[in-house]
Design an enzyme around this catalytic site. Sequence first.
Site, PDB file in Angstrom:
ATOM      1  N   SER A 179       0.798  -1.231   0.000  1.00 59.56           N
ATOM      2  CA  SER A 179       0.000   0.000   0.000  1.00 59.56           C
ATOM      3  C   SER A 179       0.828   1.276   0.000  1.00 59.56           C
ATOM      4  CB  SER A 179      -0.956   0.003   1.198  1.00 59.56           C
ATOM      5  OG  SER A 179      -2.050  -0.851   0.951  1.00 59.56           O
ATOM      6  N   LYS A 186       0.005   3.760  -2.624  1.00 57.97           N
ATOM      7  CA  LYS A 186      -1.003   4.821  -2.467  1.00 57.97           C
ATOM      8  C   LYS A 186      -0.371   6.194  -2.286  1.00 57.97           C
ATOM      9  CE  LYS A 186      -4.596   1.745  -0.610  1.00 57.97           C
ATOM     10  NZ  LYS A 186      -3.969   0.454  -0.337  1.00 57.97           N
ATOM     11  N   SER A 204      -6.445   2.832   4.526  1.00 57.11           N
ATOM     12  CA  SER A 204      -5.725   2.164   3.453  1.00 57.11           C
ATOM     13  C   SER A 204      -6.681   1.383   2.551  1.00 57.11           C
ATOM     14  CB  SER A 204      -4.639   1.223   4.002  1.00 57.11           C
ATOM     15  OG  SER A 204      -3.662   0.954   3.031  1.00 57.11           O
TER      16      SER A 204
END
Length: 389
Positions: A63, A66, A123
């Site tokens: 993640s 991101k 997330s």
Amino acid sequence: MKRFLSVLRSLAVFAAVAPAAFGALAQAPQPPEIAARTYMLVDVTAGQVLAAKDIDAPVEQASLTKLMTGYLVFDALRAKKIALDQKLPVSVRAWKMPGSRMFIDPKMQVPVEDLIKGMIVQSGNDATVALAEGVGGTVENFVKLMNDQAKALGMNGTSYRNPEGLTEPGHTTTARDLSVLAMRLMKDFPEYMHYYSTKQYSYPGTPASNGSNRNTLLFRDPTVDGLKTGHTAAAGYCLVATSKREFPGVGQRRLLSIVLGAASENARANESQKLLNWGYTAFEAVKLFDAGSPVASPAVWKGKASTLKIGREEAIVVAVPSGSAGKLTTQITRPDPLVAPYTQGQSIGTLKVMLADQAVAEVPLIALEGVEQAGILGRAWDGIRLWIK
């Protein structure tokens, strides 16, 4: 390292000091043992790498992907392609995303600001895909934008295959590239950085139990204000963390730690905290010149002024091993003679900062004021003086 130096030099932010790795110094502090596949610690204020291990090794992004998605979303907000209060639809593709989620569904129209919070705090892969579709039209087009932006930032070790970070062949990055992205994110979009320090968030109608930020350092250390966690089976537990602390004579000093491939959620937080604390204690920050303060005022020829003030618009700060500030020396490299005209902001030379006989940093210097060309008589007189000289 040369590519990294050039990228950070070009930022001209965080004191505009070209980063140097302290491993080359004869008496550099040794970093603590860090239980992770790769790690990196950067003094953002000074623009120097304080510790590093395997920072060019390709790693799974999880993640941390991101961070780039956020960069493009913030860029779209600034360009007014989207608005914070604009409601975006939730596609079936977004709704069905596996992994961490915001728990939105196709019956909802969700404001962009809530999707940003869902992507950063929770997330949420569903929120991330909804944003990618809202900005790029399709996920596939958004991924192209991600790779184009990575190339523009000089992240040559990074390749994106999706906007959320689920494991996919070829979806990799490096610690070095993550440091570039994190610092550009903070520099380019300071107005949106408060989202990364948000501790709790849940969208109305979704589980409140899902609302805690995965970055547990936000709850442990009040000086930590970002940035992003990541975890997949392939990537391990990852954290890009940043902290700012007040220091006498310097003001706010920001460090950035990158810990990739730790064994657990608790381990990534512990190792990141260990790196940050070590950086603040093993190295001291030294402000050499205030923002806009002349580093030197050398003579200028054939100009309406007799001297040219050179320095930086930002404060010039360096990080050195604690207790060694008294050993710092500086030297300026510049053209000689300086002949007008000069415009404000024009590159003039370089300030080299030395610790004993080793370079700590090289700082590009600019003209703090413009100097117009003198009239015909003034130029002629200085021409004679230069010829005699």
